[in-house]
Design a protein around this motif. Sequence first.
Motif, PDB file in Angstrom:
ATOM      1  N   LEU A  83      38.251  46.677  33.189  1.00 17.48           N
ATOM      2  CA  LEU A  83      37.389  47.377  34.135  1.00 17.48           C
ATOM      3  C   LEU A  83      37.868  48.795  34.384  1.00 17.48           C
ATOM      4  CD1 LEU A  83      36.964  44.505  36.755  1.00 17.48           C
ATOM      5  CD2 LEU A  83      35.297  45.233  35.047  1.00 17.48           C
ATOM      6  N   THR A  84      39.180  48.970  34.418  1.00 15.48           N
ATOM      7  CA  THR A  84      39.753  50.301  34.615  1.00 15.48           C
ATOM      8  C   THR A  84      41.217  50.259  34.192  1.00 15.48           C
ATOM      9  OG1 THR A  84      39.904  52.146  36.196  1.00 15.48           O
ATOM     10  CG2 THR A  84      40.510  49.995  37.022  1.00 15.48           C
ATOM     11  N   VAL A  85      41.802  51.426  34.040  1.00 14.14           N
ATOM     12  CA  VAL A  85      43.234  51.516  33.717  1.00 14.14           C
ATOM     13  C   VAL A  85      43.865  52.462  34.734  1.00 14.14           C
ATOM     14  CG1 VAL A  85      44.939  52.159  31.968  1.00 14.14           C
ATOM     15  CG2 VAL A  85      42.756  51.170  31.251  1.00 14.14           C
ATOM     16  N   LEU A  86      44.943  52.008  35.353  1.00 13.12           N
ATOM     17  CA  LEU A  86      45.614  52.825  36.359  1.00 13.12           C
ATOM     18  C   LEU A  86      47.032  53.152  35.905  1.00 13.12           C
ATOM     19  CD1 LEU A  86      44.612  51.195  39.770  1.00 13.12           C
ATOM     20  CD2 LEU A  86      43.499  53.051  38.535  1.00 13.12           C
ATOM     21  N   THR A  87      47.539  54.257  36.409  1.00 18.86           N
ATOM     22  CA  THR A  87      48.925  54.634  36.101  1.00 18.86           C
ATOM     23  C   THR A  87      49.804  54.313  37.304  1.00 18.86           C
ATOM     24  OG1 THR A  87      48.470  56.860  36.879  1.00 18.86           O
ATOM     25  CG2 THR A  87      48.312  56.499  34.515  1.00 18.86           C
ATOM     26  N   LEU A  88      51.032  54.009  37.003  1.00 18.95           N
ATOM     27  CA  LEU A  88      52.027  53.714  38.036  1.00 18.95           C
ATOM     28  C   LEU A  88      53.286  54.512  37.723  1.00 18.95           C
ATOM     29  CD1 LEU A  88      52.415  49.891  38.788  1.00 18.95           C
ATOM     30  CD2 LEU A  88      51.631  51.686  40.308  1.00 18.95           C
ATOM     31  N   ASP A  89      53.954  54.954  38.767  1.00 17.25           N
ATOM     32  CA  ASP A  89      55.252  55.591  38.562  1.00 17.25           C
ATOM     33  C   ASP A  89      56.212  54.543  37.993  1.00 17.25           C
ATOM     34  OD1 ASP A  89      57.804  56.817  38.960  1.00 17.25           O
ATOM     35  OD2 ASP A  89      56.823  58.176  40.379  1.00 17.25           O
ATOM     36  N   ASN A  90      57.022  54.956  37.022  1.00 21.75           N
ATOM     37  CA  ASN A  90      57.957  54.006  36.391  1.00 21.75           C
ATOM     38  C   ASN A  90      58.861  53.305  37.408  1.00 21.75           C
ATOM     39  OD1 ASN A  90      57.122  54.204  33.760  1.00 21.75           O
ATOM     40  ND2 ASN A  90      58.448  55.950  33.293  1.00 21.75           N
ATOM     41  N   LYS A  91      59.158  53.984  38.499  1.00 21.34           N
ATOM     42  CA  LYS A  91      60.074  53.391  39.489  1.00 21.34           C
ATOM     43  C   LYS A  91      59.484  52.110  40.104  1.00 21.34           C
ATOM     44  CE  LYS A  91      58.562  55.912  43.556  1.00 21.34           C
ATOM     45  NZ  LYS A  91      58.698  57.054  44.423  1.00 21.34           N
ATOM     46  N   GLU A  92      58.156  51.988  40.048  1.00 22.11           N
ATOM     47  CA  GLU A  92      57.505  50.800  40.624  1.00 22.11           C
ATOM     48  C   GLU A  92      57.696  49.552  39.759  1.00 22.11           C
ATOM     49  OE1 GLU A  92      56.432  50.967  43.517  1.00 22.11           O
ATOM     50  OE2 GLU A  92      55.920  53.070  43.846  1.00 22.11           O
TER      51      GLU A  92
ATOM     52  N   ASN B 192      46.457  48.083  21.130  1.00 20.84           N
ATOM     53  CA  ASN B 192      45.784  49.347  21.440  1.00 20.84           C
ATOM     54  C   ASN B 192      45.962  49.669  22.918  1.00 20.84           C
ATOM     55  OD1 ASN B 192      44.139  49.922  18.889  1.00 20.84           O
ATOM     56  ND2 ASN B 192      43.496  47.841  19.368  1.00 20.84           N
ATOM     57  N   TYR B 193      45.969  50.954  23.211  1.00 26.52           N
ATOM     58  CA  TYR B 193      45.899  51.361  24.608  1.00 26.52           C
ATOM     59  C   TYR B 193      44.543  50.878  25.156  1.00 26.52           C
ATOM     60  CZ  TYR B 193      45.635  54.428  28.695  1.00 26.52           C
ATOM     61  OH  TYR B 193      45.522  54.916  29.973  1.00 26.52           O
ATOM     62  N   ALA B 194      44.588  50.204  26.261  1.00 28.41           N
ATOM     63  CA  ALA B 194      43.361  49.600  26.806  1.00 28.41           C
ATOM     64  C   ALA B 194      42.371  50.673  27.259  1.00 28.41           C
ATOM     65  CB  ALA B 194      43.717  48.706  27.986  1.00 28.41           C
ATOM     66  N   GLY B 195      41.145  50.504  26.874  1.00 28.55           N
ATOM     67  CA  GLY B 195      40.084  51.392  27.350  1.00 28.55           C
ATOM     68  C   GLY B 195      39.096  50.588  28.174  1.00 28.55           C
ATOM     69  N   ILE B 196      38.316  51.265  28.981  1.00 30.88           N
ATOM     70  CA  ILE B 196      37.286  50.571  29.763  1.00 30.88           C
ATOM     71  C   ILE B 196      36.311  49.913  28.797  1.00 30.88           C
ATOM     72  CG2 ILE B 196      35.315  50.952  31.327  1.00 30.88           C
ATOM     73  CD1 ILE B 196      37.007  53.155  32.646  1.00 30.88           C
ATOM     74  N   GLY B 197      36.040  48.623  29.010  1.00 30.40           N
ATOM     75  CA  GLY B 197      35.135  47.879  28.129  1.00 30.40           C
ATOM     76  C   GLY B 197      35.870  47.151  27.003  1.00 30.40           C
ATOM     77  N   PHE B 198      37.177  47.423  26.825  1.00 28.37           N
ATOM     78  CA  PHE B 198      37.958  46.660  25.851  1.00 28.37           C
ATOM     79  C   PHE B 198      38.127  45.221  26.364  1.00 28.37           C
ATOM     80  CE2 PHE B 198      40.535  49.877  23.143  1.00 28.37           C
ATOM     81  CZ  PHE B 198      39.498  50.773  23.133  1.00 28.37           C
ATOM     82  N   THR B 199      38.547  44.322  25.461  1.00 29.94           N
ATOM     83  CA  THR B 199      38.766  42.929  25.859  1.00 29.94           C
ATOM     84  C   THR B 199      40.228  42.534  25.617  1.00 29.94           C
ATOM     85  OG1 THR B 199      36.487  42.417  25.259  1.00 29.94           O
ATOM     86  CG2 THR B 199      37.975  40.546  25.493  1.00 29.94           C
ATOM     87  N   TRP B 200      40.808  41.924  26.626  1.00 27.68           N
ATOM     88  CA  TRP B 200      42.189  41.477  26.540  1.00 27.68           C
ATOM     89  C   TRP B 200      42.236  40.105  25.863  1.00 27.68           C
ATOM     90  CZ3 TRP B 200      46.980  42.148  25.863  1.00 27.68           C
ATOM     91  CH2 TRP B 200      47.934  41.220  26.251  1.00 27.68           C
ATOM     92  N   ASP B 201      43.071  40.009  24.835  1.00 26.87           N
ATOM     93  CA  ASP B 201      43.236  38.769  24.082  1.00 26.87           C
ATOM     94  C   ASP B 201      44.680  38.306  24.311  1.00 26.87           C
ATOM     95  OD1 ASP B 201      43.785  36.898  22.095  1.00 26.87           O
ATOM     96  OD2 ASP B 201      42.969  38.095  20.453  1.00 26.87           O
ATOM     97  N   ALA B 202      44.838  37.377  25.266  1.00 25.31           N
ATOM     98  CA  ALA B 202      46.194  36.952  25.651  1.00 25.31           C
ATOM     99  C   ALA B 202      46.883  36.193  24.520  1.00 25.31           C
ATOM    100  CB  ALA B 202      46.119  36.085  26.907  1.00 25.31           C
ATOM    101  N   ASP B 203      46.114  35.430  23.739  1.00 24.70           N
ATOM    102  CA  ASP B 203      46.731  34.650  22.648  1.00 24.70           C
ATOM    103  C   ASP B 203      47.398  35.561  21.623  1.00 24.70           C
ATOM    104  OD1 ASP B 203      45.854  32.353  23.830  1.00 24.70           O
ATOM    105  OD2 ASP B 203      44.035  32.193  22.616  1.00 24.70           O
ATOM    106  N   ASN B 204      46.707  36.628  21.261  1.00 21.94           N
ATOM    107  CA  ASN B 204      47.247  37.549  20.250  1.00 21.94           C
ATOM    108  C   ASN B 204      47.946  38.758  20.863  1.00 21.94           C
ATOM    109  OD1 ASN B 204      46.359  36.274  17.717  1.00 21.94           O
ATOM    110  ND2 ASN B 204      44.306  36.624  18.542  1.00 21.94           N
ATOM    111  N   GLN B 205      47.905  38.846  22.203  1.00 21.55           N
ATOM    112  CA  GLN B 205      48.524  39.984  22.896  1.00 21.55           C
ATOM    113  C   GLN B 205      47.968  41.321  22.379  1.00 21.55           C
ATOM    114  OE1 GLN B 205      51.316  39.922  25.488  1.00 21.55           O
ATOM    115  NE2 GLN B 205      50.093  38.068  25.724  1.00 21.55           N
TER     116      GLN B 205
END
Lengths: 155, 160
Positions: A14-23, A73-86
């Motif tokens: 749905l979206t991709v957010l950035t986080l500070d590495n310290k988190e 791949n870097y996740a884009g909006i509309g991509f699909t996450w495949d947990a089995d194949n990571q």
Amino acid sequence: MAHFAKIDDNNVVLTVLTLDNKEIVDAEGVEQETLGQNHLQHHHNWPAEKWIKTSYNTIGNTHKLDGTPFRGNYAGIGFTWDADNQIFWPPQPYPSWTKNTTTAMWDCPLGAPPSLPDEQVSQNIAGTHDWEYRWNETLHQGDNTKGWELTDHLA
Amino acid sequence: MQKKVLLEKIIYHKNVSMPEGFEINPIEIASKIIETYITGQKLNFCKATDIVDTYVRENLAAYEDVHLESQNYSGRICYSNQVTELEIDKNSDFTMLYGVHINDCIIHIMYENDGEKLMWDIPLKNNKFILFSSKMPFYITNKQENHHLNMILKITYTDK
């Protein structure tokens, strides 16, 4: 910066957010995905397990900076996450194209497009035409030995 | 998400499906809408309205490649047997209506085909949103037999 993809019940990004590495670094200085997931759950009202870490520099299962590729791949909006194949899969370009878990890309059933004939190359250089092979799914569905179609974008 | 194409004018409608434990609190939105009717002020931001807004924007981007920027939040309270006035939001690209507390409510969306005036009627339910072009006028009818109110959250958007 660390990047996390927010996925829904269909595993669609749905979206991709950035986080500070310290988190996402624990007391020993080790990166922990769960720390980022918990932080995002707390601040963005979305379950921790539906935030998936993604690598900004990975595309086609290759790391742009010669590092280790991570999750296809870097996740884009509309991509699909495949947990089995990571793998984060981009949207399927055509119904006949199939997943390649080695390259984390969709494979055309007829392989890469053929090289442009010399005449079309010359015309492209002269700027009179803009020839390119484009995939025609309807053509392929009618005859599965066909699919790549020479197209002039200036026509 | 379901999509209805009205002569190149598209209406999106979908039930909001939040993960378990992260559901939208309709009471929070309802109280903010009531507040606007009492104070006459604009609808105040709250966590629940933000969740609805985020859900709509993210789903349209992920599933339809439509990228929205939110513009104005407002609320509607409709009485039984009330027919609202015709509305049109000329300063935005899309209008979204979300069912906060609904008994029986129909959204009537008007459009034209070669000069012929047509209308599409779609029921609004609790926790469902309807998004359509702001250039299409609409009005709301409320047919509930009881004296309960219908409460609707309205958000307008621009196309990014």
